[in-house]
Design an enzyme around this catalytic site. Structure first.
Site, PDB file in Angstrom:
ATOM      1  N   PRO A 120       0.852  -1.201   0.000  1.00 58.54           N
ATOM      2  CG  PRO A 120      -0.701  -1.568   1.692  1.00 58.54           C
ATOM      3  CD  PRO A 120       0.658  -2.013   1.209  1.00 58.54           C
ATOM      4  N   GLY A 122       0.751   5.573   0.056  1.00 57.98           N
ATOM      5  CA  GLY A 122      -0.013   6.812   0.195  1.00 57.98           C
ATOM      6  C   GLY A 122       0.668   7.913  -0.586  1.00 57.98           C
ATOM      7  N   GLY A 252       0.495  -1.173   6.642  1.00 55.93           N
ATOM      8  CA  GLY A 252       0.080  -1.905   5.440  1.00 55.93           C
ATOM      9  C   GLY A 252       0.254  -3.402   5.518  1.00 55.93           C
ATOM     10  CB  VAL A 256      -5.554  -1.506   1.848  1.00 51.67           C
ATOM     11  CG1 VAL A 256      -5.415  -0.145   1.176  1.00 51.67           C
ATOM     12  CG2 VAL A 256      -4.578  -2.517   1.259  1.00 51.67           C
ATOM     13  CE1 TYR A 427      12.218  13.999  13.387  1.00 52.27           C
ATOM     14  CE2 TYR A 427      14.133  15.291  12.765  1.00 52.27           C
ATOM     15  CZ  TYR A 427      13.011  14.558  12.410  1.00 52.27           C
ATOM     16  OH  TYR A 427      12.682  14.390  11.089  1.00 52.27           O
TER      17      TYR A 427
END
Lengths: 510, 510
Positions: A120, A122, A252, A256, A427
C-alpha cells in the site's frame, strides 16, 4: 501545475533555487573548508536500465517503467542518494490505482490469486523503506491517490469520514468550508496522505497531548484479504482491546486503510507564543520537563539544542519555542505560567519564525546538499525523563564516533519534537561531508551505530517515523517477543498468504 | 479489620445501617406504594450445597469451599441476586494465590499440563461476569492479591512500577510518601486492583482527557503461556501497533498482567468547581458538548438528568457537576469560561457534595435494596454527539417498555460519566420493584432489551464496564468480524490451549 521529483523530495518547481543552493554551500564551506562539495545532477531516468514488469494485470494497473521507478522508494536520505547515483533496485511490477474501494478489494483478490505481494502506498514519503519492494518476488504497489475525498462531515461531533488517499492540503481544503480542521501537520504534510499517517502512527502538529494521529482517530475502515473491518464511530469505548489500535501503526501489513472517521477541531483564534533562550542545555531540558508536566498543554514546545538553534533559528544557545492556541479561550495566562516555569530563561525574538521557515525547507535542502555529497539526515526516538541525559550522551557519543570514523568530521544536533509528562521525543540531525559514490553506505554505517545506542539506552527505534524495512533489526529487539508472536498470529488470521507489505513488522510465514 | 461480604458489595462493616435502610425503603415506598418490600437475609454459606473441587493442586492453591464461593462471581446485580437466592452456580475448583511472578508462571504451567482453565482475578468487582467459571470444565481462579507492592518510583518521569494485585487505597498509600498519585478513582476503587483496571480498560476519575486507565499506562508486564511480554517504558512511540493496547482490555484472555509502569500526577492544589442547573435536558446536553469541545478539560463534567439529580443530588432538574483541578496553576478562569458556555444555566449549591456522597454509597444501597426485591442496576455506553438524542430516546424507550412488561413500573435515569469532544458516555440507572425469586431473570430481560437498543443505535456495549461473559452477544455484533479474527489469531499464538478466561472476548479454538 507542479511535478513531483522522481528522485527526491517534493515538487521539482519548489526545489532549492540556485541562490539558496549557493548560500547553503557557502555556509557548509565556512565550517568544512576541505569538503569536496562538487555538484552532481540526478541521472535521466530514460538512461537507466529499468527491469520490466513480471505481471500482466488489468487497466487500473500501470506498468510504465518511470511510474514504477517513482513508486520504488520513499524519501529517506538513503533513497535519495541511491536515486542520485542511478543505483536502481527492484521496482514494483505494477502500480495499481484503485478508483473505488471495490477496486482495492479486486487488487487484493487478484494479487492473492496470483501470489503477488501488495505494498500500500499513500504519498510515498516513508523514510524507513516502508514502500520499497525489497527482497520480494512479484509486487504490486497500490497507490491510493484517487481515494481522496472527504465523504461526510458531522459538525455536532466535529468529525469527518475521509478517504485514505487524500493529501494533507486537499484534506484541509475540503474541510475548510465546514469551518473545521484536522490540524495534523507533519513535516511531510504537503506530500503525505491520511492513510499513510494512520498506517505509520504519524506525529503531527501538537507537541503535547494529541501528538500522534492515533489520538485524532474515531474509527477505521480497512480492506483485508479476509474481508473489510469497520470499527464503530465511538468517542471512547472499553469493549475489549481497541480494534483501531491494532491497525494504527500496522504499516500496510494487516490491510489497506481506505477510510477513517477523524476527530476535527475549529481553527484556533487565540494564540500566544514565545521563544526562550537558556544558559545551558540542562536548564533548558529541565524547564521543558516542568512545562510538559504542568498540564498547560502547549501546542508547540520544541526545544532546540545550540547547534540546531544555530543552524535553523539564528541563535547559538538552547532555545525553547513555545506556542499556545485555542479556538475557545485566551491562552496568554498559559504562556505566562510556562514562562515562569522557564526560570531564568530569556525571551528572544524571531527564533520561532526562522525555525518555521527552515522546517518546511529542510527536506529540499537535504536533497540539494546530497547533490554536493553532504550527509544530512535525521533520526528520532522517545524515552522517559530519568533516562534522557544518559540516552542523549550515549547517542551523541555514538553519532560523533561514527561521524569521525566514517566522514572524519560532522555535526550532531538535537531538538525535541514532542514532549510528554513522562519523557521527551528527541530528534537528531546529522551534518557531515560524505564521499560521492559511498553516501548510502556511509549513512547506513552511521545509522546502525546510533540505532544501537538508542536501543541500548532504552529508547524506541522510532517515535513517529515508523518501522518499515530499515528499522526492522532494532524493532524486533525492542518489541516484546511475545507481542511479536501475537502480531504474527493476527497477521496470519487476516493475511494468511502473507501478501501485504512483506518484510515489514512481521516476517513472512514459512 | 474488615470482612469482605461473600454475597455482595464491599465490607460487611460498611453495609447500610438499619437507619439508612429504613430511609431507603421509605423513599421507595413513597414512589411505589404497592411494591412488596419484604426484607430477605442472605443464605448462610455453610448451608449451601457447594460442589467439591475436581483438582489436586499444591499449597498455593486453596480448595476451601467458601473461599471458592467468594471467587465464583463478580459484583453485578445479577451476581448479588443469585447469591441472595442461594442460587450457587459453578465454583472454581481452586483459588491460587501466587506470591511471586514465578508462582504465576507455575500456575499457568500446571494448568496447561493438566488442561485446567485459568481465570485471573483482581478485586473481583466485575459487573459483566468477567470472573465467573461459566460453562467450563475444571478451573483455577488466580487471585493476585499478594502481588500488591509499588516496586519502584521514578520522580523525574513521575511514574511507578506497580504490581497488578494492589487495591486502590493501598496503591495510593504507597505513592503518597513520594508526593505522587495515580488519580484513578473508579467507583470500585476500594475493592478493585490495578491489574483489573488494566485488563478491563477501567474508567477513572477524569471526566475528560485521561478517561480510561489506558492513558495512564506507560508499560505492561504480562505472563502468558508462551512467555513473558514486557514492553519498554516509553512516553510515546510509533514502532508498530502498540503492544500495550493489545493487552489493555484483554480481560485475562491473553495473559496475566503482573506489573505495570503507570504515569502519575502530583496531587492538585488548585481547584474550582460548580454545579449548574438547566431549564431542560437538551440545553444541558448542548452546554456539556460545548465544554467537552472547548479544550478546557474539566476533571469532572458529570451531567445528571432530572431523575438522577433528584435521586442522588437533591434537585429535580438537569444538573451539570463541573470541577477543574491542577497541581500547577489556578483554574478559576477555566471554570469561569465553562460557566459562560453554560449560557442561562443557573449555579446551584450543594449538588456536587451530595452527589459525591451518594456515589460511594450506591453499591451498598443497591445490595440493600436487592434484599427488598428492588431491581437497581446500571448500564453504560458511549456514542457520538450527532447520535446521542436518538440513542437516548431509543434506550429510554426500550428500558421503559421492558420495565413496564417485566415489573409493571420503574424509573430510568441517565448521567454522563465521561465526555469527549466527539461524544458523551451516558450511564443509565434502573430502579424498579422486582419479584423475589425472579430478580435475576427479570433483570436479564431488561438488560437484553436495553443492550439491543444500544447496539442498534450505534453505541458501544460498554464504555468502561468491560465485556466479560454477560456482554458477549452484543460485543460480537459490535466488533468488526475481521478484528475478531485478528484477536483470535493473537490469542491462538499466546494461549494455544485456550486456557485463559475461556468464554470472554474470543471463543475457544475447536
Amino acid at each position: 501545475m507542479t511535478t513531483r521529483s522522481w528522485w527526491g523530495w517534493g515538487n521539482v518547481e519548489d526545489a532549492v533555487t540556485p541562490e539558496e543552493r549557493r548560500a547553503l554551500v557557502e555556509r557548509v564551506r565556512a565550517v568544512l573548508p576541505d569538503a569536496d562539495l562538487t555538484f552532481h545532477e540526478p541521472p535521466d531516468p530514460a538512461t537507466l536500465d529499468l527491469p520490466s514488469s513480471r505481471i500482466q494485470p488489468s487497466e487500473i494497473y500501470s506498468t510504465d517503467p518511470v511510474d514504477r521507478l517513482a513508486h520504488a522508494r520513499g524519501q529517506a536520505y538513503r533513497d535519495v542518494t541511491r536515486n542520485l547515483a542511478g543505483d536502481i533496485g527492484p521496482l514494483p511490477d505494477a502500480v495499481a490505482r484503485p478508483r473505488t474501494e471495490q477496486d482495492v478489494v479486486d487488487v487484493l483478490d487478484w494479487c492473492g490469486s496470483n501470489d503477488v505481494a501488495v505494498i500500500p502506498f499513500g504519498g510515498g514519503t516513508s523514510v524507513v523503506g516502508g514502500v520499497e519492494p525489497r527482497d520480494l518476488d512479484r509486487v504490486v504497489t497500490m497507490d491510493l491517490q484517487h481515494l481522496d475525498q472527504v465523504l461526510e462531515v458531522d459538525p455536532a461531533s466535529r468529525a469527518a469520514r475521509i478517504q485514505a488517499g487524500v493529501l494533507g492540503p486537499s484534506l484541509e481544503a475540503q474541510l475548510k468550508p465546514h469551518g473545521l480542521t484536522l490540524r495534523h501537520f507533519p513535516q511531510s504534510f504537503e506530500f503525505s496522505t491520511l492513510g499513510g499517517w494512520l498506517a505509520t502512527r504519524a506525529g503531527g502538529h501538537y507537541a503535547t497531548l494529541y501528538t500522534h494521529v492515533d489520538d485524532l482517530t474515531e474509527s477505521l475502515r480497512v480492506v483485508t484479504p479476509q474481508g473489510i473491518s469497520e470499527s464503530r464511530r465511538l468517542p471512547g469505548s472499553g469493549a475489549g482491546p481497541s480494534p483501531d489500535r491494532l491497525f494504527l501503526g500496522s504499516e500496510g501489513t494487516l490491510g489497506v486503510i481506505t477510510e477513517a472517521w477523524m476527530r476535527l477541531q475549529e481553527p484556533p483564534v487565540h494564540r500566544a507564543g514565545a521563544s526562550v533562550r537558556f544558559a545551558s542545555w540542562e536548564r533548558a531540558v529541565e524547564a521543558t520537563r516542568l512545562i510538559a508536566q504542568s498540564g498547560l498543554h502547549p501546542a508547540n514546545c520544541r526545544l532546540l539544542d545550540p547547534a540546531e538553534a544555530f543552524l535553523n533559528a539564528g541563535s547559538p544557545s538552547s532555545v525553547l519555542v513555545l506556542a499556545f492556541e485555542s479556538a475557545d479561550h485566551p491562552v496568554d495566562a498559559k504562556l505566562a505560567r510556562a514562562l515562569e516555569l522557564c526560570g531564568d530563561g530569556e525571551v528572544v525574538e524571531g527564533a520561532a519564525q526562522q525555525w518555521r521557515k527552515s522546517f518546511l525547507r529542510m527536506p529540499y535542502q537535504r536533497d540539494a546538499m546530497a547533490q554536493h555529497a553532504m550527509i544530512t539526515e535525521t533520526f528520532e526516538t522517545a524515552c522517559t525523563w530519568d533516562r534522557f541525559a544518559e540516552l542523549h550522551a550515549a547517542v551523541t557519543e555514538a553519532a560523533t564516533k561514527a561521524l569521525r570514523e566514517v566522514c572524519g568530521i560532522g555535526i550532531v544536533t538535537c531538538r525535541f519534537t514532542h514532549v510528554y509528562p513522562d519523557g521527551p521525543a528527541p530528534y537528531y540531525g546529522i551534518y557531515a561531508p560524505g564521499r560521492w559514490g559511498s553516501l548510502t553506505a556511509q549513512w547506513d554505517e552511521i545509522k546502525a551505530a546510533v540505532s544501537e545506542a538508542l536501543i541500548a539506552s532504552g529508547g524506541t527505534i522510532t517515535h513517529h517515523h515508523a518501522v518499515g524495512r530499515d528499522h526492522m533489526p532494532w524493532y524486533t529487539r525492542q518489541r516484546p517477543d511475545v507481542f511479536g508472536a501475537a502480531l504474527s498470529g493476527a497477521k496470519a488470521a487476516l493475511d494468511p498468504q502473507g501478501l501485504l507489505n512483506p518484510g515489514v513488522l512481521t516476517t513472512r510465514p514459512t
